[in-house]
Design a protein around this motif. Structure first.
Motif, PDB file in Angstrom:
ATOM      1  N   ALA A   1     -17.572 -42.684 -61.734  1.00  0.00           N
ATOM      2  CA  ALA A   1     -17.479 -41.615 -62.728  1.00  0.00           C
ATOM      3  C   ALA A   1     -17.160 -40.291 -62.041  1.00  0.00           C
ATOM      4  O   ALA A   1     -16.327 -39.512 -62.528  1.00  0.00           O
ATOM      5  CB  ALA A   1     -18.780 -41.503 -63.525  1.00  0.00           C
ATOM      6  N   PHE A   2     -17.789 -40.043 -60.893  1.00  0.00           N
ATOM      7  CA  PHE A   2     -17.537 -38.806 -60.151  1.00  0.00           C
ATOM      8  C   PHE A   2     -16.093 -38.763 -59.667  1.00  0.00           C
ATOM      9  O   PHE A   2     -15.405 -37.755 -59.830  1.00  0.00           O
ATOM     10  CB  PHE A   2     -18.505 -38.678 -58.964  1.00  0.00           C
ATOM     11  N   GLU A   3     -15.621 -39.853 -59.070  1.00  0.00           N
ATOM     12  CA  GLU A   3     -14.251 -39.888 -58.548  1.00  0.00           C
ATOM     13  C   GLU A   3     -13.227 -39.732 -59.669  1.00  0.00           C
ATOM     14  O   GLU A   3     -12.224 -39.038 -59.502  1.00  0.00           O
ATOM     15  CB  GLU A   3     -14.020 -41.186 -57.783  1.00  0.00           C
ATOM     16  N   THR A   4     -13.495 -40.348 -60.827  1.00  0.00           N
ATOM     17  CA  THR A   4     -12.596 -40.200 -61.974  1.00  0.00           C
ATOM     18  C   THR A   4     -12.576 -38.752 -62.437  1.00  0.00           C
ATOM     19  O   THR A   4     -11.508 -38.178 -62.672  1.00  0.00           O
ATOM     20  CB  THR A   4     -13.031 -41.129 -63.117  1.00  0.00           C
ATOM     21  N   ALA A   5     -13.763 -38.134 -62.554  1.00  0.00           N
ATOM     22  CA  ALA A   5     -13.848 -36.728 -62.980  1.00  0.00           C
ATOM     23  C   ALA A   5     -13.159 -35.813 -61.976  1.00  0.00           C
ATOM     24  O   ALA A   5     -12.457 -34.875 -62.365  1.00  0.00           O
ATOM     25  CB  ALA A   5     -15.305 -36.323 -63.169  1.00  0.00           C
ATOM     26  N   LEU A   6     -13.332 -36.086 -60.693  1.00  0.00           N
ATOM     27  CA  LEU A   6     -12.720 -35.281 -59.641  1.00  0.00           C
ATOM     28  C   LEU A   6     -11.202 -35.254 -59.796  1.00  0.00           C
ATOM     29  O   LEU A   6     -10.565 -34.221 -59.627  1.00  0.00           O
ATOM     30  CB  LEU A   6     -13.113 -35.841 -58.271  1.00  0.00           C
ATOM     31  N   ALA A   7     -10.625 -36.393 -60.166  1.00  0.00           N
ATOM     32  CA  ALA A   7      -9.170 -36.516 -60.248  1.00  0.00           C
ATOM     33  C   ALA A   7      -8.594 -36.148 -61.620  1.00  0.00           C
ATOM     34  O   ALA A   7      -7.432 -35.751 -61.692  1.00  0.00           O
ATOM     35  CB  ALA A   7      -8.760 -37.943 -59.896  1.00  0.00           C
ATOM     36  N   THR A   8      -9.390 -36.267 -62.696  1.00  0.00           N
ATOM     37  CA  THR A   8      -8.784 -36.164 -64.029  1.00  0.00           C
ATOM     38  C   THR A   8      -9.310 -35.039 -64.912  1.00  0.00           C
ATOM     39  O   THR A   8      -8.682 -34.727 -65.921  1.00  0.00           O
ATOM     40  CB  THR A   8      -8.949 -37.480 -64.804  1.00  0.00           C
TER      41      THR A   8
ATOM     42  N   PRO B   1     -20.259 -28.588 -68.802  1.00  0.00           N
ATOM     43  CA  PRO B   1     -20.583 -29.996 -68.544  1.00  0.00           C
ATOM     44  C   PRO B   1     -19.356 -30.898 -68.582  1.00  0.00           C
ATOM     45  O   PRO B   1     -18.334 -30.572 -69.191  1.00  0.00           O
ATOM     46  CB  PRO B   1     -21.551 -30.338 -69.675  1.00  0.00           C
ATOM     47  N   VAL B   2     -19.488 -32.033 -67.905  1.00  0.00           N
ATOM     48  CA  VAL B   2     -18.452 -33.068 -67.911  1.00  0.00           C
ATOM     49  C   VAL B   2     -19.080 -34.333 -68.490  1.00  0.00           C
ATOM     50  O   VAL B   2     -20.130 -34.771 -67.995  1.00  0.00           O
ATOM     51  CB  VAL B   2     -17.925 -33.352 -66.482  1.00  0.00           C
ATOM     52  N   ASP B   3     -18.459 -34.901 -69.527  1.00  0.00           N
ATOM     53  CA  ASP B   3     -18.975 -36.138 -70.111  1.00  0.00           C
ATOM     54  C   ASP B   3     -19.117 -37.202 -69.038  1.00  0.00           C
ATOM     55  O   ASP B   3     -18.199 -37.408 -68.235  1.00  0.00           O
ATOM     56  CB  ASP B   3     -18.040 -36.656 -71.214  1.00  0.00           C
ATOM     57  N   GLY B   4     -20.270 -37.844 -69.005  1.00  0.00           N
ATOM     58  CA  GLY B   4     -20.506 -38.925 -68.066  1.00  0.00           C
ATOM     59  C   GLY B   4     -21.076 -38.492 -66.730  1.00  0.00           C
ATOM     60  O   GLY B   4     -21.402 -39.341 -65.903  1.00  0.00           O
TER      61      GLY B   4
END
Length: 77
Positions: A13-20, A42-45
């Motif tokens: 989830a962190f890596e996805t948020a970092l990139a997207t 905030p970021v969902d997830g």
């Protein structure tokens, strides 16, 4: 950068948020902290802790000390 302490699904989830996750630029105000910014944007997830790590990573911060007037990338609202 501070050590990220996430595992498994949290790491993905962190890596996805970092990139997207879309970003916006803000100017740090007196009293702001990575934690308060993570709660304000905030970021969902992601937990507030993970979101503060995300902000630190985007801005190549070596520590959590913020100075008023700094420009930071944060998650777009």
């Amino acid at each position: 950068m501070f050590g990220l302490q996430v595992t498994g699904n949290q790491q993905r989830a962190f890596e996805t948020a970092l990139a997207t996750t879309e970003q916006t630029s803000i100017r740090v105000q007196p009293g702001d902290s990575l934690w308060s910014l993570a709660q304000e944007y905030p970021v969902d997830g992601l937990s507030s802790s993970d979101t503060s790590d995300l902000i630190a990573a985007w801005n190549s911060l070596d520590d959590a000390v913020l100075q008023p007037g700094m420009e930071l990338l944060v998650p777009a609202a």
